[in-house]
Enzyme design. Structure first.
Site, PDB file in Angstrom:
ATOM      1  N   ASP A 186       0.879  -1.163   0.000  1.00 37.73           N
ATOM      2  CA  ASP A 186       0.000   0.000   0.000  1.00 37.73           C
ATOM      3  C   ASP A 186       0.924   1.223   0.000  1.00 37.73           C
ATOM      4  OD1 ASP A 186      -2.064   1.786   0.112  1.00 37.73           O
ATOM      5  OD2 ASP A 186      -3.097   0.821   1.786  1.00 37.73           O
TER       6      ASP A 186
HETATM    7  C1  BGC Z   1      -4.915   3.372   0.217  1.00 38.27           C
HETATM    8  C2  BGC Z   1      -4.967   2.383  -0.926  1.00 38.27           C
HETATM    9  C3  BGC Z   1      -4.823   3.106  -2.238  1.00 38.27           C
HETATM   10  C4  BGC Z   1      -3.514   3.884  -2.222  1.00 38.27           C
HETATM   11  C5  BGC Z   1      -3.238   4.624  -3.511  1.00 38.27           C
HETATM   12  C6  BGC Z   1      -3.712   4.301   0.138  1.00 38.27           C
HETATM   13  O1  BGC Z   1      -3.858   5.353   1.039  1.00 38.27           O
HETATM   14  O2  BGC Z   1      -4.889   2.677   1.439  1.00 38.27           O
HETATM   15  O3  BGC Z   1      -6.156   1.665  -0.885  1.00 38.27           O
HETATM   16  O4  BGC Z   1      -4.883   2.213  -3.303  1.00 38.27           O
HETATM   17  O5  BGC Z   1      -3.568   4.835  -1.164  1.00 38.27           O
HETATM   18  O6  BGC Z   1      -4.058   5.699  -3.678  1.00 38.27           O
END
Ligand code: BGC
Length: 780
Positions: A273
């Protein structure tokens, strides 16, 4: 002349140099890896943002490279023919920037209903179609991998990201995810199944340690992922931010290599993530192939790791290979010429349809709905500021949102005008009041919502006595990633909402008129204390850009609701099995509540529910707990009314070598065309370990059935689906004995039942990877 000759030589030399380098093709990945320097390898496994600053590297994904507004790109290495590929969110539709500097074209994407809403359809076919529509937008806007679906378990109604997720039940969550993935990937673009794993709370999400038994892991928190992986083999998986039993999800080879790859046969790539994890070398060693969106420090840690011998180059090569295997599958690598013109019109129709199908009718006394009259009094600020989706990475830059008010008016319903005018003025002044605070707020944080009308009594009395024949009251709840919800003024009604409902129902009922409540919400809320005051309650979740139209379609009876709750609505918050092990009353800066400082002192398990969370309820999540305790709920898992009545009969169970085919006849015995969902639950009669009294084993939605029509519904389950994870044996176990298979239209009402007997025990040993480090699950 001399210059020209030198130039020619230089060009020929450059061309030869490129030709001498292996250029990436699906067949020569190993050769390309051999030609890479250590630095290139480290670059490739770290996304292309590469700033040596965690804060600057973006709190939620946004890149201006290649496709503005996407969440990130991988690192290109032109000398080896390796292009950067683009990844973008998310679960309710593609999230990219809708406008670009100096460009008149717009790049809006369809805002579909959020995850909890899609899952409420219990209709894998329609989910596949939504996935396919999103997949087309991904491909035609030049994106390679969609960062969705989110499949985490709704362990607690307050989780700020429940709206993105599917269910409290791993089977429903896993199957819905598989349908979505198969739909998106049918266009030759990828998905990223997230957040792997046990990421069911947002407070302190970067450092919280989820502590749970191996059984809860296997049966609940990994099972959803296992089903999705086995039924759809997504191109990628995204690891979660949290720790699990003391190990960071992205740094745990037990999770990523042993369970995900060796046991389940996952063949794709694992990425972090955004800025997740702490030790890039450990991530590489664990099989987390790609660090997103990419920091210089991660690149350096990997180079230093290999140089010092702390990280085996073979481990790095394994990740590099998986990145290259992903790259060669993408439209970008294959030179696809995207059009920037997905079929937004067709997708708008689809989102209107699917949103109506996923709405859940909780109450409909004396057939209040569909509306008999087209003249209504519309209450609630929410109706004028409707919520299409949640905030954060799961947000979609949609071209428009049809408010409830506009949807009603556009579909031939007229509103009691003086009240409408009063609300419009109120909303305008609320927007002005909130503007300065909103300007300071980050875009990914949940919205500040207009309050209710102050002193509304005179308006309510006037509206009740007007020619409006029914009152519709709309109540909304927004939420976002990085925050969890609150009990007061969130799970519970705010005092002014409660006062509004009370006064509207008193005044309208006095004159014999009905009251309908529309819940435009992200996750369950408390209903039991006020539902008796009103005649009908419709949960329209966060229904996407066509929300007001979809609600109107249901209110007017163009469509019967056929959604079913994918999660229980409890009577009180404290009835929820995880209530005491979940953050409560944490202020808005809850994100930074952690006391731990990984860089200097290591992880300190210090503040309960913040630094660590005990999953003491174990496998008893949602209905598994309520049904086993026979505890009362406001609305059970799987519940939802239609505008018709249905009966089921003729249950048959046919046993085969691998499992059981369960069938029944479903008949629409009312006279309104509607769909219905058949749900199959199992119960083991004399289990050797504690087991939930019922567990969902399969489901099927009928086609649209007219009054008097019937359909045969078949659900096939495997023998293995009845297994439980036995901690002593470290194995999945199918115990000998009797089991009941029950069919119904919700988890509390299972009118058909047949007993089956399992005569042969089956033991399927699996690894004990991910067991709590100190043997003790919980630190009290
Ligand atoms: C989230 C993810 C997301 C990523 C990219 C993170 O803050 O937890 O689910 O895909 O950001 O935007």
């Amino acid at each position: 002349m001399r210059k020209i000759v030198i130039c020619c030589f230089a060009t020929i030399f450059a061309v030869l140099a490129v030709v001498a380098q292996p250029q990436l093709t699906p067949k020569n990945i190993d050769k390309v890896i051999k030609a890479m320097t250590l630095e290139e390898k480290a670059h490739l496994v770290v996304g292309a943002r590469l700033k040596d600053n965690r804060a600057a590297a973006g709190e939620v994904g946004y890149t201006s490279k290649i496709i503005p507004g996407a969440a990130g790109t991988t690192y290109p290495i032109p000398r080896l023919g390796i292009p950067a590929i683009v990844v973008a969110d998310g679960p309710a539709g593609l999230r990219i920037a809708p406008k670009r500097k100096g460009d008149l074209q717009t790049y809006y994407c369809t805002g579909f209903p959020v995850g909890i809403h899609l899952a409420s359809t219990w209709n894998d076919e329609i989910i596949y179609n939504v996935g396919s529509a999103i997949g087309q937008e991904v491909k035609e806007y030049g994106v390679d991998v969609l960062l969705a679906p989110g499949v985490n378990i709704m362990r607690n109604p307050l989780c700020g990201r429940n709206f993105e997720y599917y269910s409290e039940d791993p089977l429903l969550a896993g199957k819905t995810a598989a349908a979505m993935i198969n739909g998106v990937e049918s266009h030759g673009v990828g998905t990223s199944l997230k957040h792997f794993a046990v990421n069911s709370q947002e407070i302190n999400r970067l450092a919280n340690d989820s502590r749970l038994s191996l059984r809860a892991l296997r049966e609940i928190y990994l099972r959803n992922f296992e089903i999705a992986v086995k039924e759809s083999q997504p191109w990628t998986i995204m690891t979660s931010y949290n720790y699990i039993n003391g190990r960071h999800a992205s740094e745990d080879p037990g999770l990523l290599e042993i369970i995900l790859r060796d046991e389940w046969g996952f063949e794709g790539l694992v990425m972090t993530d955004w800025n997740g994890g702490y030790d890039a070398a450990a991530q590489v060693a664990a099989g987390n192939d790609l660090m997103m969106p990419g920091q210089y420090a991660q690149y350096k840690a990997i180079v230093d790791g290999v140089t010092s011998g702390k990280l085996a180059e073979a481990d790095l090569d394994r990740c590099v290979k998986r990145v290259l295997e992903l790259v060669v599958r993408t439209p970008r690598f294959q030179g696809y010429k995207f059009s920037n013109k997905p079929d937004l019109e067709a997708h708008a129709k689809l989102t209107r349809e699917v949103a109506a199908e996923g709405m859940v009718l909780l109450k409909n006394d004396n057939l209040t709905l569909p509306l008999k009259s087209r003249k209504i009094a519309l209450f609630g600020s929410n109706a004028y500021n409707f919520i299409a989706g949640g905030a954060g990475s799961g947000n979609v830059n949609r071209p428009y949102v049809v408010d409830l008010r506009d949807g009603l008016l556009g579909n031939g319903i007229s509103l009691y005008e003086p009240l409408d005018t009063r609300y419009q003025k109120h909303i305008e002044s609320e927007h002005k009041r909130l503007a300065p605070q909103k300007a300071l707020r980050k875009w990914y944080v949940y919205d500040l919502r207009p309050t209710e009308l102050q002193r509304p009594h005179a308006h309510i009395i006037e509206a009740a006595q007007s020619d409006a024949e029914v009152a519709v009251v709309s109540i909304g709840r927004h939420s976002s990633e990085a925050f969890d919800r609150h009990v007061e003024r969130d799970f519970l009604l705010c005092p002014d909402e409660e006062a509004l409902l009370t006064a509207v129902s008193r005044e309208f009922h006095k004159v014999g008129k009905k009251v309908v409540v529309i819940l435009n919400i992200c996750s369950p809320m408390e209903i039991a204390s006020w539902r008796d005051k009103v005649d009908a309650v419709l949960v329209c979740w966060m229904p996407g850009q066509e929300g007001g139209n979809s609600v109107s379609d249901v209110l007017l009876g163009k469509v019967s609701p056929s959604g079913k709750l994918p999660t229980t609505f409890p009577i009180n918050y404290d009835d929820v099995s995880s209530a005491k092990n979940f953050p409560r009353n944490v202020p808005e800066n809850g994100l930074n509540q952690s006391r731990f400082n990984i860089s200097t002192v290591g992880k300190i398990y210090d503040v309960k529910n913040i630094d660590y969370t005990n999953y003491e309820e174990d496998i008893y999540v949602g209905y598994r707990d309520f049904a086993t305790r026979k505890a009362e709920v406001a609305y059970p898992f799987g519940f939802g009314l239609t505008y018709s009545q249905f009966e089921m009969s003729d249950m048959k169970v046919e046993e085969s070598r691998d499992g059981f085919k369960v069938s029944c006849v479903v008949k629409n015995v009312g006279n309104f065309p509607a769909k219905q969902v058949v749900q199959l639950y199992s119960s083991e009669l004399a289990p050797e370990v504690d087991r939930p009294s019922i567990e969902l084993r399969g489901y099927k939605k009928t086609p649209l059935l007219k009054g008097g029509e019937s359909a045969v519904v078949e659900i096939v389950i495997g023998r293995c689906d009845l297994m439980t994870y036995n901690e002593k044996a470290a194995a999945w176990k199918l115990t000998k004995g009797d089991y009941d298979l029950s069919l119904g239209f919700d988890s509390q009402n299972l009118p058909l039942k047949q007993r089956i007997t399992i005569s042969k025990e089956v033991l399927k040993p699996v690894s004990t990877a991910m067991a709590p480090e100190k043997g003790d699950v919980f630190i009290k």
